[in-house]
Structure formats: C-alpha cells, structure tokens
Design a protein around this motif. Structure first.
Motif, short mmCIF file in Angstrom:
data_model
loop_
_atom_site.label_atom_id
_atom_site.label_comp_id
_atom_site.label_asym_id
_atom_site.label_seq_id
_atom_site.Cartn_x
_atom_site.Cartn_y
_atom_site.Cartn_z
N LEU A 117 1.04 -1.07 -0.02
CA LEU A 117 0.04 -0.20 -0.04
C LEU A 117 0.88 1.24 0.07
CD1 LEU A 117 -2.94 -1.12 2.58
CD2 LEU A 117 -3.04 -0.90 0.09
N GLU A 118 1.93 1.30 0.68
CA GLU A 118 2.67 2.39 0.72
C GLU A 118 3.39 2.67 -0.62
OE1 GLU A 118 5.05 5.54 2.29
OE2 GLU A 118 3.44 4.51 3.04
N LEU A 119 3.79 1.54 -1.46
CA LEU A 119 4.48 1.61 -2.68
C LEU A 119 3.29 2.22 -3.48
CD1 LEU A 119 6.62 -1.51 -3.10
CD2 LEU A 119 7.53 0.64 -2.79
N VAL A 120 2.01 1.70 -3.36
CA VAL A 120 1.01 2.34 -4.34
C VAL A 120 0.92 3.83 -3.92
CG1 VAL A 120 -1.63 2.31 -4.75
CG2 VAL A 120 -0.31 0.01 -4.49
N LEU A 121 0.91 3.98 -2.77
CA LEU A 121 0.86 5.55 -2.40
C LEU A 121 2.10 6.43 -3.25
CD1 LEU A 121 -0.14 5.79 1.38
CD2 LEU A 121 -1.53 6.42 -0.71
N ARG A 122 3.19 5.74 -3.48
CA ARG A 122 4.18 6.39 -4.02
C ARG A 122 4.20 6.13 -5.49
NH1 ARG A 122 8.50 7.34 -0.29
NH2 ARG A 122 7.94 6.76 1.97
N GLY A 123 3.09 5.78 -5.98
CA GLY A 123 3.06 5.71 -7.50
C GLY A 123 3.04 4.38 -8.36
N LEU A 124 3.35 3.48 -7.66
CA LEU A 124 3.35 1.93 -8.32
C LEU A 124 1.93 1.56 -8.48
CD1 LEU A 124 6.25 2.67 -6.97
CD2 LEU A 124 6.50 0.05 -6.90
N PRO A 125 1.90 0.89 -9.75
CA PRO A 125 0.49 0.07 -9.76
C PRO A 125 0.50 -0.98 -8.93
CG PRO A 125 1.59 0.43 -12.03
CD PRO A 125 2.68 1.23 -10.75
N ILE A 126 -0.91 -1.36 -8.55
CA ILE A 126 -0.98 -2.42 -7.61
C ILE A 126 -0.10 -3.60 -7.95
CG2 ILE A 126 -2.87 -4.15 -6.66
CD1 ILE A 126 -4.79 -1.90 -7.17
N ASP A 127 -0.17 -4.24 -8.90
CA ASP A 127 0.48 -5.64 -9.12
C ASP A 127 1.93 -5.42 -8.99
OD1 ASP A 127 -1.58 -7.78 -9.39
OD2 ASP A 127 -2.09 -6.48 -11.04
N ALA A 128 2.54 -4.27 -9.45
CA ALA A 128 3.96 -4.04 -9.39
C ALA A 128 4.28 -4.05 -8.02
CB ALA A 128 4.18 -2.58 -10.26
N ALA A 129 3.53 -2.93 -7.18
CA ALA A 129 3.85 -2.84 -5.90
C ALA A 129 3.74 -4.33 -4.94
CB ALA A 129 2.91 -1.87 -5.22
N THR A 130 2.82 -4.87 -5.13
CA THR A 130 2.73 -6.21 -4.35
C THR A 130 3.76 -7.27 -4.67
OG1 THR A 130 0.28 -6.08 -4.59
CG2 THR A 130 1.02 -8.01 -3.53
N SER A 131 3.95 -7.31 -6.05
CA SER A 131 5.10 -8.11 -6.36
C SER A 131 6.51 -7.91 -5.80
CB SER A 131 5.37 -8.39 -7.96
OG SER A 131 5.69 -7.17 -8.49
N ILE A 132 6.71 -6.45 -5.69
CA ILE A 132 8.24 -6.25 -5.11
C ILE A 132 7.88 -6.37 -3.55
CG2 ILE A 132 9.27 -4.24 -4.51
CD1 ILE A 132 8.95 -3.18 -7.48
N ALA A 133 6.78 -5.64 -3.00
CA ALA A 133 6.78 -6.10 -1.57
C ALA A 133 6.94 -7.69 -1.19
CB ALA A 133 5.52 -5.46 -1.29
N SER A 134 6.55 -8.40 -1.95
CA SER A 134 6.64 -9.96 -1.63
C SER A 134 7.89 -10.32 -1.51
CB SER A 134 5.76 -10.57 -2.62
OG SER A 134 6.47 -10.93 -3.86
N LEU A 135 9.17 -9.71 -2.14
CA LEU A 135 10.11 -10.16 -1.86
C LEU A 135 10.65 -10.20 -0.33
CD1 LEU A 135 12.03 -8.16 -4.76
CD2 LEU A 135 11.27 -10.52 -4.74
N THR A 136 10.08 -9.57 0.44
CA THR A 136 10.25 -9.44 1.70
C THR A 136 9.74 -10.68 2.48
OG1 THR A 136 8.26 -8.23 2.57
CG2 THR A 136 10.28 -7.00 1.69
#
Length: 403
Positions: A117-136
């Motif tokens: 959600l934080e990445l979405v707020l920073r302008g990333l589309p939903i699936d791009a944000a979630t895939s990158i966040a899932s690396l953690t």
C-alpha cells in the motif's frame, strides 16, 4: 512453507534445460553439508554424519545455512515472478486481491500488505507494488516494524522501480525481481565453485595420502591452482602468532597486500589441521577462527564483491548495489537454531550518522564490502558462543516451479 504453498502449481516439465537457480541452490547446499561433516569430523573425531559437535564450527559449517538463505531469497523472487505472470493475464483490482491470489497469510501478510500500500501511494501500480513487496516474505520483515526503516525501505523500492528499464509497469517490477534472483544465484555459484571446489580437492587429496597428515605437509604438498606456496606459509605463520589477538586479525588486505585468495585457502586448510592437533580446546578454537577469517575474507572480497557490484551492469537489471541497500535491514540467516539478522547487528553498533531520524539498519549496504564483512564477523562471534546450534542442518529447498 508459505512460499512453497504459494508456488504449488508448477509449469510443465522442462526437457534438456540447464538447472534452475533453485536447483543449483539445492545442489550447493547439499554439497556444503557433505563438506561440513567431512571437515568437521577431522576437527571432532566424535562427530557422526547427521550428528552435532561442540567444537568451534569451521567455515564450511556456516556455508549450508548461508546457501539456504540465498535459496529462500530465490523462492521470494519466484513468488514475485508468479505474481507478475498472473497479473499479465488478469490484473488485480486491489492489494488484498493480489495477496489472496497467492495465499499469503499469517503475520507476514500484514507487513507485505502495508508495504504494498505504501508503494501504491508512491505511484506504483497495484501488481507491481505487491510483487516487489513480496520479496520480503523470506526475509526479516519484522525489521519493518521500525517506522523509519519502513519508510526508507519503501522509498528505496520505489526508486528502484522508477529507475528500472522497461516501459510497462510489470516489466519494471520484473527487472527488480530478476536482479535479485541473478545476484543470489551468481553469488551462490561463484562461492561454491571456487571455495567449495577447493575444499573438495583438499579433502580428496587428504584421503589419498599415506602417513600422518600435518600442517607442514599441507603447505608443502597440497597444490591448489593459482596458490603460491610461500604466500600460504606467510599467512599460516602469521595466524599461529596472532590467533589469540583481540580483536582477531581481520584486515586481511592490510596484512597480506596482493596475496592471492587461493594462497589464503591453503593456509586455512593448514590451520584446520593445526587445530586438529592443538593441545587444548582454547588453542584449537582460536586456530579454527583464524582459518574461518581467511576463508570468509576471500569468499566475500574476491567471490561475492564482483557479483554485488559488477563492472558492467546488465541492461535488463536495476542497480544491484541499490537493491541490496534496500534489502540490507531485512537480511536474516538461521544458522541452525541460532538466528542472525542484520538489524540486530546494526543496532549493536554506534549509530553511523548519530541522527534519531534514521534507523541504523538503513545506514548500511550489504553490497559495500566493509558493511558486509563486519556483519559477518559479528555473526561468527554469535555462533562461536553456541557451536552445536549450527549442526542443525537445513533441509535443502526444492524448486517448486521445476518439472
């Protein structure tokens, strides 16, 4: 278990293809476990295959756990890849839908959700944000409980995304994922091929000897390509004289400028033999630790560093150094039953910038040799306090996407 569950639907079987990064990782972890027991058995004659020892662990006892950590990072990359592939066919309408699609549950879900959600707020589309966040998911996501770490990590991930090659959002996200997977795979291969291969050559050479094996025979008779016998002898003699120094010698480039890393490996094998013959446990442990520093220095300085900061970047990658900087606060390795994480190390040190506005773990970069080297030495010292913990060997991972 979370990642394995999320990746249960595998693609069709591959035919006549090179091993996947995960398949290489499994082979490497198993190879390290074999070496760890064979070399560990020399230092502790009571050690049995699959058993445990209270003798100070040699470098090769640490190695299976480090390899396993790399494999878990590759599993995280595999999950992110599957999320991206699914989104190409059917974009997610919300972060929750993206997480539900791959069954990400438990306490880690909240962290991934918040970071997405934080990445979405920073302008990333939903699936791009979630895939990158899932690396953690395979990392120390608990470190993100510090709001300073959370904010900096999100900012760095967003910067990586916007700097990534490609025009389409999912192509940019995939560049971040590809960079992590390649970095882990190449580092894993480079270290095992050279250092693991050298250990296998040494143990095979040793097994073929007749008569007593002594450090002198190692220095005189064991031949390792590119090693220089006189260099190995100098490093060995220095270790004998300084094994009980406090702190233990670790500025290897200053001590032996220009020394070839293969020479340090020969010296380390001689030190392990010296430790085997040591009159007291304290003397034995000091010599093992010196051998470990020699192996680890060259592992990190000459094998890992060129992978983390390559001279020529791949056109389809983001900066490896910047990606590792973003991930540094989240790094964690389980050395058997003992946990090491970079955040604990960072908080134990003097605050690099002295500011309360920044969290110490975000002020280091795993791609920077000295940040990595001092963190590894910290991990060694932790493990030396509980040597038997490391003999709880990891179960090598299976690539759930391979046929």
């Amino acid at each position: 278990m979370l990642l394995l569950t999320a990746l249960t639907v595998a693609p069709p079987a591959r035919a006549d293809e090179a091993p996947t990064p995960m398949e290489d990782n499994r082979r490497i972890t198993l190879g390290y476990i074999e070496i760890a027991y064979e070399l560990g058995g020399l230092l502790d004659p009571n050690l049995q295959p699959g058993g445990s020892s209270n003798v100070r662990p040699n470098w090769f006892v640490f190695a299976p756990h480090a390899s396993q950590t790399g494999g878990q990072g590759m599993l995280g990359a595999a999950l992110a890849r599957r999320m991206i592939d699914a989104a190409r066919g059917q974009p997610s309408l919300s972060v929750l839908q993206a997480l539900d699609r791959f069954g990400i549950v438990g306490t880690v879900r909240l962290t991934v959700e918040n970071l997405s959600l934080e990445l979405v707020l920073r302008g990333l589309p939903i699936d791009a944000a979630t895939s990158i966040a899932s690396l953690t998911t395979a990392m120390n996501w608990e470190a993100l409980a510090d709001p300073r770490t959370f904010s900096t990590t999100a900012s760095r991930f967003a910067s990586l995304y916007w700097s990534a090659p490609g025009v389409l959002p999912l192509d940019k996200a995939e560049s971040v994922v590809i960079t992590l997977e390649r970095t882990l795979h190449e580092g894993n291969l480079a270290i095992f091929t050279d250092i693991g291969g050298s250990a296998r050559l040494y143990l095979d050479w040793r097994r073929g000897l007749t008569g007593e094996v002594t450090p002198e025979r190692v220095l005189t008779e064991f031949v390792l390509q590119d090693a220089i016998a006189q260099e190995a002898r100098v490093a060995y003699a220095y270790a004998l004289a300084h094994a009980n120094d406090t702190p233990r010698p670790y500025l290897i480039d200053t001590l032996f400028p220009g020394m070839h890393w293969k020479s340090l490996l020969v010296a380390a094998f001689a030190l392990y033999e010296e430790a085997r013959l040591a009159p007291t446990p304290a003397a034995r442990d000091a010599l093992i630790a010196m051998g470990n520093n020699y192996v680890a220095w060259r592992e990190q300085h000459d094998m890992a560093q060129p992978v983390f900061t390559p001279a020529v970047a791949h056109a389809d990658e983001v900066s490896r150094s910047a990606l590792l900087e973003a991930l540094t606060p989240l790094l964690r390795t389980y050395f058997g039953t003992l946990e090491w994480n970079y955040a604990d190390y960072a908080y134990s040190q003097p605050d690099p910038d002295g500011s309360l506005l920044t969290s110490p773990p975000t002020e280091y970069n795993w791609a920077t040799f000295w940040d990595r080297w001092t963190g590894i030495l910290y991990a060694f010292e932790q493990a030396y306090g509980d040597p038997s913990a490391l003999w709880a060997m990891p179960e090598p991972l299976v690539d759930p996407t391979a046929g």
